[in-house]
Design an enzyme around this catalytic site. Structure first.
Site, PDB file in Angstrom:
ATOM      1  N   GLY A  47     -81.145 -39.901 -11.401  1.00 19.68           N
ATOM      2  CA  GLY A  47     -81.672 -39.958 -10.953  1.00 19.68           C
ATOM      3  C   GLY A  47     -81.955 -39.949  -9.231  1.00 19.68           C
ATOM      4  N   GLY A  78     -84.455 -39.593  -6.803  1.00 19.98           N
ATOM      5  CA  GLY A  78     -85.639 -39.905  -5.547  1.00 19.98           C
ATOM      6  C   GLY A  78     -85.698 -40.875  -4.775  1.00 19.98           C
ATOM      7  N   LEU A  79     -86.660 -41.855  -4.744  1.00 19.54           N
ATOM      8  CA  LEU A  79     -86.447 -42.805  -3.777  1.00 19.54           C
ATOM      9  C   LEU A  79     -86.142 -43.931  -4.236  1.00 19.54           C
ATOM     10  CD1 LEU A  79     -90.093 -43.382  -2.408  1.00 19.54           C
ATOM     11  CD2 LEU A  79     -88.131 -42.497  -1.280  1.00 19.54           C
ATOM     12  N   ALA A  80     -85.790 -44.044  -5.232  1.00 23.15           N
ATOM     13  CA  ALA A  80     -85.196 -45.351  -6.288  1.00 23.15           C
ATOM     14  C   ALA A  80     -83.362 -44.937  -5.819  1.00 23.15           C
ATOM     15  CB  ALA A  80     -85.773 -46.208  -7.003  1.00 23.15           C
ATOM     16  N   GLY A  81     -83.115 -43.731  -6.992  1.00 21.56           N
ATOM     17  CA  GLY A  81     -81.925 -43.486  -7.421  1.00 21.56           C
ATOM     18  C   GLY A  81     -80.756 -43.261  -5.833  1.00 21.56           C
ATOM     19  N   ARG A  98    -109.751 -46.425  -7.971  1.00 24.64           N
ATOM     20  CA  ARG A  98    -108.884 -45.466  -8.822  1.00 24.64           C
ATOM     21  C   ARG A  98    -109.177 -45.481  -9.513  1.00 24.64           C
ATOM     22  NH1 ARG A  98    -102.245 -43.600  -6.065  1.00 24.64           N
ATOM     23  NH2 ARG A  98    -103.085 -43.284  -4.241  1.00 24.64           N
ATOM     24  N   ARG A 134    -101.635 -49.411 -10.432  1.00 24.68           N
ATOM     25  CA  ARG A 134    -100.805 -48.833  -8.682  1.00 24.68           C
ATOM     26  C   ARG A 134    -101.809 -49.095  -7.552  1.00 24.68           C
ATOM     27  NH1 ARG A 134     -99.360 -46.010  -6.095  1.00 24.68           N
ATOM     28  NH2 ARG A 134     -99.230 -44.109  -7.340  1.00 24.68           N
ATOM     29  N   LEU A 185     -94.337 -45.473  -3.090  1.00 26.63           N
ATOM     30  CA  LEU A 185     -92.957 -45.690  -2.506  1.00 26.63           C
ATOM     31  C   LEU A 185     -92.059 -47.447  -1.060  1.00 26.63           C
ATOM     32  CD1 LEU A 185     -94.729 -43.297   0.062  1.00 26.63           C
ATOM     33  CD2 LEU A 185     -93.210 -42.875  -1.967  1.00 26.63           C
TER      34      LEU A 185
END
Lengths: 208, 260, 637
Positions: free
Chosen positions: C40, C42-45, C330, C435, C441
């Site tokens: 992955g 994305g932000l984390a990967g 939400r 969340r 993020l």
């Protein structure tokens, strides 16, 4: 491309300023033509500077053409399979005709040199009588028409060329950045218009 | 509504492609362009045909995966709109649509409408970053950035890397893509130390990838779904000239910013 | 299986610092000998891969997209929270911690959430240094905006493209490492299985999506940063490619799956227009600041909105929650929308929509101000629906958006399989049962930049680098299994397309395991999922070949995993006999229709162990101890 373009652009402007002296009458115009050969005296000998300018110009023309050919080839290489159709949106007629416009200008310059510099295609050519040569040539309808047409092509070429050079040389700083299109168009119209004024004046009988 | 599609079908990179005609009926004007292709693919699968391959992912105009040339316009006729955000109501009933992949030597076709845009990644790898080792960052507000600069940097940073600029360029040039990243980072104080190396490295990589030369048509800007201005190309040129003048050796080495 | 959370001792504020200082270090000279596989980008990967490479590890990074820059983090709009207190409005690490844990309805770990809040400020420093063009004030300082569910202004943003800009920052850091050669990038590569040898994660099996080649990659540790599974619902705000495959495969190889039933349904999405719909588009929640949400009072109302007089409109959120009104959190806003639609008062095609009306705001503030605030959202809405929000009220409907559940991880972010880590949305760690906005993020980058790079050392320093080569029999065996599965998918010569199956699964999940659930529905869903799964393997038609780019095949593999996973999700939702956060069980609500938590019986993390297909998964409980916060019933009245 941009650097050689700027040199050629400066030549076009200088040439125009010289040409416009034709409106001051035969004597002034011929004196100007003669002056081109004696400029720089006494440091330079007769015609020396003119030749230096010619060499610079020839080199610039060749370099400009070489750059044009190179970028054209690079573009063709960059898209080996072409689209069925690519719809233009933003580009201008001037931008799309740069390559053919350039070719036409070269062709015209050759004719132009044969006409006014070498006198090969000008039946009433009198060496040294520049004013006479110009008026005699441009009095012929097709010759004037070709001149005008070439100047329109030149105008288009200059329009996109000027805009392009401002872009390529990175001259887009505010506040003038936003005016680049307009400035390029104004310069192109001014130059082409001024050149065209000569054959028009000849045909109209103002210059005889 | 009804549409007639002519879709470029190319089974593989080395194989020849042709346009194949598909007549679609019952197309809803509310469908996105990709949903229309989804429906077509379902029909193709139902009759044991190979579905049309096309890249797509987020379908909300930000990931940059999708893109095809529709009737000669990258991402289709709507300004500032990616293919996934284009809806069928943008076309008249009975429209005839020619659909082609991005065409550029640097973006070889993989299959049908899918192209390899790895060249863009390699350009970024050649300098499109600011070296900021994790953990070494100073307090964020110790660096002041004038709002105007930050906003302009953001305009450039909006690039989604879809490649429409290359697809639209009569020369298949990647200048707008490179200009956007060079400008984004070059406008910020953080980007100054590597500014010269970055532009030189990225331009060298761009040339090596086989993109064409920019001749300032401006088609890239018109096709850009994020409406990134060609003013950034002028900025790139200026940065490049400056870098060449002030760091001529970096040009010879062509060594970008990858100085580990 | 034993759940060892490895939460450090000591006071909450000192845990992370103390833990970090106690982590064993890997000899710098040895780092290069360790090969870490990051799945992955994305932000984390991307942030993890870049940071690990900077530390000197050898890293391979995999993504199914054509470029690491396209991971779905890119689509996040709103912003990223950080306890900087730049606005001088009394924000603090504790406040961010408290808001997050309360927002999650007290179903997350105190220690993890506190660490997240602590790290948040450094994320902003890091991203700014990378050149992320955050919004600025005129003086050149960073700007903040406020966001749902909190009373301080702590959200940093880059227009409506915060996720994009943060991801590009991480992507650029990753690109730099790829350029230097410390990270090997494998784009268009999908992880299809995990290889575990002697209880340790030793590698992965991937399929090259272009050539179809199935290959083995060996490493000393595997990091899964593969995002969430909202696409189990078919229609969600996730990108089309988002899937559960990597974490599901890891689960089947021994990683416990925590709280799979915790899924977030976002209230402000553009409703579905027809059967052709392929995904749903989110519109920023900020619209709720000025918009009023309503439906007609009467069922089956046919008048166009502007002809419905005030007395025939039901501003139900304002009616039910006088103090929060349209800004209710939400989960509540979503559930109430579904309720009024279920009553037959929904608007738009199929009655799946409620009005979000900016008429009053336009009248009050003027068209210009509204255009300035929401112009780009209005444009997007108009592009998708063909309606002009200045003329007609927008229609919105909830859509699956984020999944709080994920692989169970300890304080080091390691799963129950040694050497296997899960970061970002792929783990369960920080958001509990709900969340808060602008927190995803933050979590992705905290995990990738500032947690995993340290904590992975704890494992690697103790585990001698064992060179496992991909020729080990275990790799051969699992590669064979993967290839066989691909072959089976292609061999099923049925009549239904993968997409049709996926839609059907999605409908079941949305109806029975969506915004509100009940025992009967969940049981019914589990039965139906089992049937559908059998039918899928019997009657699917994938088409094409395995040795080429075959998007139908990619989709088929993912849907096959969703079919297995969906059952676990329902199981989890069924087992949790309480309502908390996004998990709303109709049987457990207050008389006013609010979620009724049961801390006595369910104050724990539910971590499920795979027991074999068709067998009941084994539940393990990690009790949640709250020392710093007081458990309270959320109230937004």
């Amino acid at each position: 491309m941009a650097v050689t373009g700027v040199i050629l652009f400066l030549f076009v402007v200088a040439h125009l300023l010289g040409n416009l002296k034709i409106f001051e009458g035969p004597a002034a115009f011929d004196a100007y033509a003669e002056g081109l050969r004696t400029v720089g005296a006494p440091f330079f000998g007769r015609g020396w500077l003119l030749w230096i300018a010619r060499v610079v110009l020839i080199v610039a023309v060749l370099a400009h053409m070489w750059a044009a050919i190179e970028t054209t080839r690079a573009s063709w290489r960059a898209r080996p399979v072409s689209y069925r159709r690519l719809e233009p949106v933003e580009t201008t007629y001037a931008a799309r005709t740069m390559r053919w416009g350039g070719v036409l200008i070269v062709v015209y310059v050759i004719y132009h040199l044969l006409d006014f510099t070498f006198g090969r295609v000008n039946p009433s050519f009198v060496p040294g009588d520049v004013y006479h040569n110009v008026v005699a040539s441009l009095r012929v309808g097709p010759v004037a028409a070709a001149y005008i047409a070439a100047m329109v092509v030149l105008g288009l070429h200059l329009y996109h060329g000027t805009w392009s050079a401002l872009q390529t040389l990175g001259l887009n700083r505010p506040p003038t950045g936003g005016w680049r299109r307009g400035v390029a168009a104004a310069i192109a119209v001014l130059i082409a218009g001024a050149y065209i004024s000569i054959p028009v004046a000849v045909l109209a009988g103002m210059l005889r | 509504m009804r549409v007639t599609l002519h879709v470029w079908r190319q089974p593989g990179p080395e194989l020849a492609g042709v346009f194949v005609r598909y007549d679609m009926t019952d197309v809803s004007p509310d469908m996105s362009f990709l949903e229309m292709l989804d429906v077509l693919n379902q029909q193709l699968l139902a009759r044991q045909d190979d579905p049309i391959a096309f890249d797509h992912d987020c379908r909300e105009g930000i990931c940059g995966a999708c893109g095809m040339v529709i009737n000669g316009r990258p991402h289709g006729p709507r300004r500032a709109t990616t293919t996934c955000q284009l809806h069928m109501r943008s076309f008249p009933d009975g429209a005839e649509l020619w659909i082609e992949p991005w065409r550029a030597r640097a973006f070889p076709v993989i299959k049908d409408l899918v192209v390899d845009r790895g060249a863009f990644d390699r350009i970024i790898q050649a300098g499109g970053f600011i070296t900021a080792r994790t953990g070494s960052a100073p307090e964020a507000n110790s660096l002041l950035v004038p709002k105007a600069d930050a906003d302009l940097a953001m305009d450039a940073a909006a690039c989604i890397g879809c490649g429409a600029c290359v697809a639209a360029c009569p020369n298949a040039s990647a200048m707008l893509f490179v200009a956007a990243k060079v400008s984004h980072l070059g406008l910020l104080p953080q980007g100054q130390p590597e500014r010269a190396a970055r532009v030189v490295g990225m331009v060298a990589q761009m040339d090596a990838e086989g993109f064409g030369a920019c001749s300032n048509h401006g088609e890239c800007m018109a096709a850009c779904p994020k409406e990134i201005s060609i003013d950034f190309i002028a900025r790139l040129n200026r940065d490049y000239l400056k870098a060449v003048v002030s760091h001529p050796s970096s040009v010879v080495r062509g060594d970008g910013g990858s100085n580990g | 299986m034993e759940l060892r959370s490895r939460i450090p001792d000591g006071p909450l504020e000192a845990k992370w610092e103390r833990h970090r200082s106690g982590i064993k270090l890997v000899n710098p000279a040895n780092k290069l000998k360790h090969h870490i596989l990051v799945v992955g980008s994305g932000l984390a990967g991307a942030s993890a891969a870049a940071s690990l490479a900077e530390l000197g590890y050898r890293v391979s990074c995999f993504c199914f997209q054509d470029s690491p820059r396209r991971a779905h983090s890119i689509a996040a709009q709103g912003g990223i929270n950080a306890a900087k207190n730049y606005q001088n409005d009394g924000d603090s690490v504790f406040r961010l911690f408290y808001d997050t844990i309360k927002g999650g309805d007290f179903r997350s770990r105190e220690a993890n959430v506190y660490r997240l809040a602590e790290i948040s400020a450094r994320i902003i420093d890091q991203c700014t240094a990378q050149g992320v063009p955050f919004a600025r004030e005129y003086g050149g300082l960073l700007a903040n905006r406020s966001f749902g569910g909190v009373q301080v202004s702590r959200t940093f943003y880059a227009r409506g493209q915060t996720g994009q800009q943060l991801l590009l920052g991480a992507y650029q850091a990753l690109s730099r490492q790829i350029g230097i050669g410390t990270v090997t990038m494998y784009p268009r590569s999908e992880m299809l299985d995990l290889v575990v040898i002697d209880g340790r994660a030793r590698g992965i099996i991937t399929r090259d999506l272009i050539s179809g080649a199935v290959s083995a990659h060996a490493g000393d540790a595997v990091v899964l940063a593969t995002g969430g599974y909202s696409n189990v619902y078919y229609l969600s705000t996730n990108a089309k490619g988002c899937n559960v495959t990597a974490i599901w495969r890891a689960h089947k190889r021994g990683a416990a799956f925590a709280n799979p039933g915790f899924t977030q349904i976002h209230p402000t999405c553009i409703p579905q227009t027809g059967a052709h719909q392929s995904k749903l588009t989110l519109m920023s929640e900020s619209l709720r600041n000025d918009g009023r949400i309503w439906v007609p009072k009467r069922q089956g109302e046919t008048r166009p909105p502007h002809q419905i007089p005030e007395e025939d409109r039901d501003y139900y959120l304002e009616r039910l929650y006088p103090s929060y009104g349209n800004l209710a959190p939400r989960d509540i806003a979503s559930r109430r929308a579904k309720e009024v639609c279920d009553e037959g008062r929904g608007v738009g095609p199929g009655g799946h929509g409620v009005y979000l009306d900016l008429r009053d705001a336009i009248a009050r503030l003027g068209r210009r101000v509204i255009a300035e605030r929401y112009g780009n959202l209005f444009e997007m809405y108009q592009r998708i629906t063909g309606e002009d929000p200045f003329q007609v009220p927008m229609r919105i409907y909830p859509a699956p958006h984020y999944t709080m559940g994920g692989l169970w991880v300890d304080y080091n972010l390691m799963t129950t399989v040694d050497g296997l880590y899960a970061i970002g949305e792929a783990n369960f760690s920080d958001h509990g049962a709900n969340r808060l906005g602008a927190s995803a993020l933050m979590q992705g980058l905290a995990d990738g930049y500032f947690i995993l790079p340290y904590t992975i050392g704890d494992y690697l320093a103790q585990a001698k680098p064992v060179t496992v080569d991909p020729e080990h029999p275990a790799f051969h065996q699992i590669r064979g299994e993967v290839a066989e599965r691909v072959r089976r998918l292609l061999a099923a010569s049925g009549r239904k397309t993968v997409d049709a199956f996926h839609r059907e699964l999605g409908r079941v999940m949305w109806d029975k395991c969506g915004m509100s659930r009940n025992a009967a529905g969940l049981k019914e869903a589990m039965g139906r999922i089992g049937q559908l799964r059998d039918e899928f393997w019997r009657d699917v038609h994938v088409g094409g070949r395995g040795e080429e780019l075959n998007q139908s095949l990619e989709h088929a593999g993912r849907v096959a995993d969703f079919f297995e996973f969906a059952e676990l999700m329902c199981q989890d939702a069924l087992y949790r006999e309480e309502s908390c956060g996004c998990h709303f069980r109709e049987e457990y609500q207050t008389p006013e229709g609010e979620a009724k938590r049961d801390d006595e019986r369910f104050g724990y993390v539910a971590a499920w162990e795979f027991a074999g297909l068709g067998k009941e998964p084994v539940l393990h409980k990690e009790p949640l101890a709250f020392e710093a916060v007081h458990l309270a019933q959320r109230s937004y009245k």
